[in-house]
Design a protein around this motif. Sequence first.
Motif, PDB file in Angstrom:
ATOM      1  N   UNK A 192      30.703  30.548  -1.272  1.00  0.00           N
ATOM      2  CA  UNK A 192      31.190  31.688  -2.031  1.00  0.00           C
ATOM      3  C   UNK A 192      32.493  32.191  -1.439  1.00  0.00           C
ATOM      4  N   UNK A 193      33.594  32.166  -2.200  1.00  0.00           N
ATOM      5  CA  UNK A 193      34.873  32.642  -1.665  1.00  0.00           C
ATOM      6  C   UNK A 193      34.759  34.086  -1.181  1.00  0.00           C
ATOM      7  N   UNK A 194      35.373  34.352  -0.074  1.00  0.00           N
ATOM      8  CA  UNK A 194      35.395  35.704   0.459  1.00  0.00           C
ATOM      9  C   UNK A 194      34.238  36.028   1.377  1.00  0.00           C
ATOM     10  N   UNK A 195      33.262  35.128   1.490  1.00  0.00           N
ATOM     11  CA  UNK A 195      32.119  35.364   2.371  1.00  0.00           C
ATOM     12  C   UNK A 195      32.180  34.391   3.551  1.00  0.00           C
ATOM     13  N   UNK A 196      33.308  34.331   4.163  1.00  0.00           N
ATOM     14  CA  UNK A 196      33.577  33.302   5.154  1.00  0.00           C
ATOM     15  C   UNK A 196      32.825  33.480   6.459  1.00  0.00           C
ATOM     16  N   UNK A 197      32.622  32.391   7.116  1.00  0.00           N
ATOM     17  CA  UNK A 197      31.997  32.364   8.431  1.00  0.00           C
ATOM     18  C   UNK A 197      33.012  32.834   9.462  1.00  0.00           C
ATOM     19  N   UNK A 198      32.589  33.689  10.378  1.00  0.00           N
ATOM     20  CA  UNK A 198      33.556  34.319  11.276  1.00  0.00           C
ATOM     21  C   UNK A 198      34.154  33.350  12.283  1.00  0.00           C
ATOM     22  N   UNK A 199      33.640  32.120  12.351  1.00  0.00           N
ATOM     23  CA  UNK A 199      34.185  31.178  13.308  1.00  0.00           C
ATOM     24  C   UNK A 199      35.298  30.300  12.718  1.00  0.00           C
ATOM     25  N   UNK A 200      35.677  30.555  11.482  1.00  0.00           N
ATOM     26  CA  UNK A 200      36.793  29.814  10.925  1.00  0.00           C
ATOM     27  C   UNK A 200      38.058  30.064  11.733  1.00  0.00           C
ATOM     28  N   UNK A 201      38.886  29.045  11.873  1.00  0.00           N
ATOM     29  CA  UNK A 201      40.009  29.110  12.802  1.00  0.00           C
ATOM     30  C   UNK A 201      41.319  28.786  12.100  1.00  0.00           C
ATOM     31  N   UNK A 202      42.288  29.709  12.181  1.00  0.00           N
ATOM     32  CA  UNK A 202      43.630  29.415  11.693  1.00  0.00           C
ATOM     33  C   UNK A 202      44.247  28.276  12.495  1.00  0.00           C
ATOM     34  N   UNK A 203      43.912  28.221  13.784  1.00  0.00           N
ATOM     35  CA  UNK A 203      44.446  27.172  14.649  1.00  0.00           C
ATOM     36  C   UNK A 203      44.075  25.788  14.117  1.00  0.00           C
ATOM     37  N   UNK A 204      42.839  25.626  13.658  1.00  0.00           N
ATOM     38  CA  UNK A 204      42.404  24.330  13.127  1.00  0.00           C
ATOM     39  C   UNK A 204      42.802  24.136  11.677  1.00  0.00           C
ATOM     40  N   UNK A 205      42.842  25.218  10.901  1.00  0.00           N
ATOM     41  CA  UNK A 205      43.012  25.103   9.452  1.00  0.00           C
ATOM     42  C   UNK A 205      44.477  25.039   9.040  1.00  0.00           C
TER      43      UNK A 205
END
Length: 326
Positions: free
Chosen positions: A145-158
């Motif tokens: 579901x967009x907007x319900x992201x997991x808090x471990x997502x990383x800008x560094x990796x993405x």
Amino acid sequence: MAETGASPLPSAPPAHSPILRAEQFMWLTARVLEQRLFSYHFLDGGPDPVQTALDAYRNEDGGYGHALEPDLRGPVSQPLHTGRALRVLDAIERCGGQRVERVCRYLTAVSTADGALPAVLPSQRGYPAAPFVQVVDDPPPASNTPGQGHHHGSLLATGPVVGLLHRNEVWHAWLFRATDFCWQAIDCLETSHPYEVEAAVAFLDTVPDRSRAEAAADRLGRLVREQRLAALDPERLDAYPVAPGYAPGEHHFPHDFAKSPDSLARAWFTDEEMTRSLDFLAAEQEADGGWPIRWRQWAPAAVLEARPMVTIEALHTLRAYGRLVG
């Protein structure tokens, strides 16, 4: 016993140019992949040998492992390995087709609800990894579901992965969510770390919405200067703080953010600052022909495998600015 009057063996010509010195370093220390990459970029080698070498790191799930990113050991696929693989494919102009479609399916499977990539998944447990790499213990949620992201997502990796896919005009359902995540993460950056800014630049330099990218880059450039994230005078490094958690002396320089004159980050620095930075980069080439790594060293193999990668990147940056001869 040697025959009298025998001619001495010819000595090798001195390797004065940075490329010739680096070539000797690559043959001496690099993995096959980096040897073939160096050959492709600087010795008129072809792309097929590079792709063949890269295939050794590919797994059945579409991701990459086997210490392709040297700071993560072991066979399992990880987003950081896969991002490195995409950079190789981009470098040889093979970042497309069914191969990248399989990569995108892997990225979809391991991404968070909002499309972000965790840096290191729990499958890394049990295999050696650098102590500064954070392993995510809980997997991404099943719902996308967009907007319900997991808090471990990383800008560094993405960020770098999304930027490369946009650069190569790859379109995939996951990419839309991942792009939105990068925009939100960049818009929220206030107090940052240099590597996070580098990841943001990798995204902003190629994302299609150029006007938004330019505005975001302008704001990031002010942040970099205000927080002194770039060492503008290499002769006075003690005047610039090192980010928390970084190794002593792990500074970042203008050329780390603006890897080419076409980068949006180039506007952050004056001509004089950029010249000093490139002079410093050129002078960093060591006696063995390679460039050093500046981050924390934790295992001999990781250092040995990382230096050829850093060396190729340094040569690319110097060539992009017209600073490479021979």
